[in-house]
Design a protein around this motif. Structure first.
Motif, short mmCIF file in Angstrom:
data_model
loop_
_atom_site.label_atom_id
_atom_site.label_comp_id
_atom_site.label_asym_id
_atom_site.label_seq_id
_atom_site.Cartn_x
_atom_site.Cartn_y
_atom_site.Cartn_z
N UNK A 165 0.83 -1.20 0.00
CA UNK A 165 0.00 0.00 0.00
C UNK A 165 0.86 1.25 0.00
N UNK A 166 1.89 1.25 0.83
CA UNK A 166 2.80 2.41 0.89
C UNK A 166 3.50 2.63 -0.44
N UNK A 167 3.99 1.54 -1.04
CA UNK A 167 4.68 1.65 -2.32
C UNK A 167 3.73 2.13 -3.42
N UNK A 205 -7.92 -4.61 1.51
CA UNK A 205 -6.83 -3.71 1.11
C UNK A 205 -6.45 -3.91 -0.36
N UNK A 206 -6.37 -5.17 -0.75
CA UNK A 206 -5.95 -5.48 -2.11
C UNK A 206 -6.93 -4.94 -3.14
N UNK A 207 -8.22 -5.07 -2.85
CA UNK A 207 -9.22 -4.56 -3.80
C UNK A 207 -9.17 -3.03 -3.90
N UNK A 208 -8.85 -2.36 -2.81
CA UNK A 208 -8.69 -0.90 -2.86
C UNK A 208 -7.52 -0.51 -3.77
N UNK A 209 -6.43 -1.27 -3.69
CA UNK A 209 -5.26 -0.99 -4.53
C UNK A 209 -5.57 -1.28 -5.99
N UNK A 210 -6.38 -2.31 -6.21
CA UNK A 210 -6.68 -2.77 -7.57
C UNK A 210 -7.78 -1.94 -8.25
N UNK A 256 -13.92 -3.74 -11.94
CA UNK A 256 -15.05 -4.67 -11.84
C UNK A 256 -14.80 -5.82 -10.88
N UNK A 257 -13.65 -6.46 -10.99
CA UNK A 257 -13.36 -7.56 -10.07
C UNK A 257 -13.18 -7.02 -8.65
N UNK A 258 -12.65 -5.80 -8.55
CA UNK A 258 -12.48 -5.17 -7.23
C UNK A 258 -13.85 -4.96 -6.58
N UNK A 259 -14.79 -4.46 -7.37
CA UNK A 259 -16.15 -4.22 -6.86
C UNK A 259 -16.80 -5.52 -6.42
N UNK A 260 -16.65 -6.57 -7.23
CA UNK A 260 -17.27 -7.87 -6.95
C UNK A 260 -16.76 -8.45 -5.63
N UNK A 307 -7.75 3.40 1.90
CA UNK A 307 -7.14 2.92 3.15
C UNK A 307 -5.64 3.17 3.10
N UNK A 308 -5.19 4.16 3.87
CA UNK A 308 -3.76 4.45 3.90
C UNK A 308 -2.99 3.33 4.60
N UNK A 309 -1.71 3.21 4.28
CA UNK A 309 -0.90 2.14 4.88
C UNK A 309 -0.79 2.35 6.39
N UNK A 310 -0.75 1.23 7.10
CA UNK A 310 -0.65 1.24 8.56
C UNK A 310 0.78 0.88 8.95
#
Length: 456
Positions: free
Chosen positions: A114-116, A175-180, A186-190, A207-210
């Motif tokens: 997320x940070x990267x 987190x992954x879907x937010x990045x994607x 579409x797959x992110x939404x699903x 979602x900012x990196x923690x």
């Protein structure tokens, strides 16, 4: 505001697309075959936006496979969550004390990613984002984390280890879907909407990196042990021993402090992934063998060459090697031996297989005791019962009765509870029952008649 646009799209050979050359690729054709998500991801992943893109169908296919792997990982996790009626609102803070090393590692990895990603968006290095996402999906999520937690998700009841794996997986997928989402919406939404009761992922906050969840040392340690595990699996392959067969120990030989720390910290993961009872930091003493180099000895000593060869057999190879290293020659009963006259070879002790990894070696002890053999047979039987369950089209949660008729009844009874747990068998018999679906299996030359019957 800043706008970044793609340069020209060329064919795979770098030629401009034109109807006369017959090399035009219609975007609608790509979308029809692979979907908009894959197409968008590929266009950003293949090349930096300011460079000319050489369109390549094989690389589009590679991205498509990555999306299939992501979807399969998502379906695997949600299958067991739904069977256990897992509460998706369970917060990470509730299971923090139950998190295992693999959970802490994947939580660190997704926050590092997320940070990267945030940094890459800021610097407009947009092509780096899908490349890192693809690597995370394939290497970190699917091939490693899911592999490490699979058995935890098979546990019965509200086991804390299982729940913590669910919560961790949920956190990672959110987190992954937010990045994607900005790349493949579409797959992110699903995936996101299946977890979160919100109108749309595209209306949610980023979602900012923690930083508190990032553990760079743990990430480095995990990378090290993955190379050790790969090395051990190579040693198994050389020895012709399947992973299902447990081994008594593996010895890691290294002088690297980081490797030592990684092995000490994550030894349980190593043991489980390479299927050994013990992992040891140490050395294996190898016998030094000296071999005459006839091409050098013949011309040098002529008629005495045979005598020199016989003398080499009567002297300690270690002393000869030490003398050659210190003086550049060795006096062999009056014959002056040079380094080019001999070759040295290390011989592994009986029962060991060697494989090297970066900054070290790993020795797998391959002698199989009766106790290890009985466990291996149990694992082989489990695999066959699971395969028969699939062939019978049974659901994951369904229980069965099973039987195994073989000459290994004594060995199998030692692991009866383990077999029943892994195959969801309410009963395990050791004699034939004609009411069962049965199949004869050949396991390493031994015959096993196995039967299963769905529990009414």
């Amino acid at each position: 505001k800043q706008v970044l646009m793609n340069d020209f799209v060329l064919d795979q050979y770098g030629q401009k697309m034109s109807k006369s050359l017959g090399n035009v690729v219609d975007p609608k054709e790509v979308i029809a075959k692979y979907g908009a998500d894959v197409t968008r991801f590929y266009l950003l992943w293949e090349i930096a936006p300011w460079d000319k893109l050489k369109f390549n169908w094989e690389n589009v296919e590679s991205v498509s496979r990555t999306f299939n792997i992501l979807w399969n990982a998502y379906k695997f996790v949600t299958l067991y969550m739904s069977l256990d009626k897992f509460d998706v609102n369970t917060p990470l803070s509730e299971v923090k004390k139950s998190l295992r090393d693999e959970d802490k590692w994947i939580l660190s990895r997704i926050n590092t990613l997320t940070k990267e990603t945030e940094d890459n968006f800021d610097t407009l290095d947009l092509h780096l984002i899908p490349r890192k996402l693809k690597e995370f999906i394939l290497e970190d999520l699917s091939r490693w984390y899911i592999r490490l937690v699979r058995e935890r998700m098979w546990l019965e009841g509200d086991d804390r280890e299982k729940i913590s794996a669910y919560v961790t997986s949920l956190y990672v997928f959110k987190r992954l879907t937010k990045l994607l989402a900005p790349i493949s919406p579409f797959i992110s939404e699903e995936i996101y909407k299946n977890f979160i009761e919100e109108p749309s992922i595209h209306l949610s906050n980023w979602d900012k990196h923690d930083t508190s969840l990032i553990d760079s040392e743990l990430e480095a340690n995990m990378s090290i042990i993955r190379t050790i595990i790969e090395g051990t699996l190579h040693a198994r392959q050389k020895a012709g021993i399947k992973l299902r067969w447990p081994m008594s120990k593996a010895i890691v030989e290294t002088q690297d402090k980081n490797v030592i720390k990684a092995v000490n910290t994550l030894s349980e993961i190593i043991k489980k992934q390479i299927n050994v009872k013990e992992i040891v930091l140490g050395e294996v003493v190898q016998e030094l063998e000296i071999l005459p180099n006839h091409k050098s000895l013949g011309p040098k000593f002529k008629g005495d060459a045979k005598k020199v060869v016989e003398l080499l057999k009567t002297h300690n190879p270690c002393i000869i090697k030490s003398g050659l290293e210190k003086e550049g020659f060795f006096d062999l009963d009056g014959f002056k031996i040079s380094p080019e006259d001999v070759n040295f070879n290390y011989l592994l002790p009986k029962g060991y297989e060697l494989s090297e990894f970066e900054n070290g070696r790993i020795y797998l002890y391959t002698e199989i005791t009766e106790e290890l053999k009985s466990e291996a047979i149990a694992r082989e039987v489990i695999r066959r019962i699971q395969e028969m369950r699939k062939q019978a089209d049974l659901n994951v949660e369904e229980y069965i009765h099973s039987y195994v008729q073989s000459s290994f009844e004594k060995e199998l009874k030692q692991h009866q509870d383990y077999i029943k747990r892994e195959t969801r068998s309410k009963t395990l018999l050791f004699s034939k029952d004609n009411t069962f679906i049965e199949k004869e299996w050949d396991i390493d030359g031994d015959k096993f008649l196995i039967g299963i019957k769905k529990l009414n």
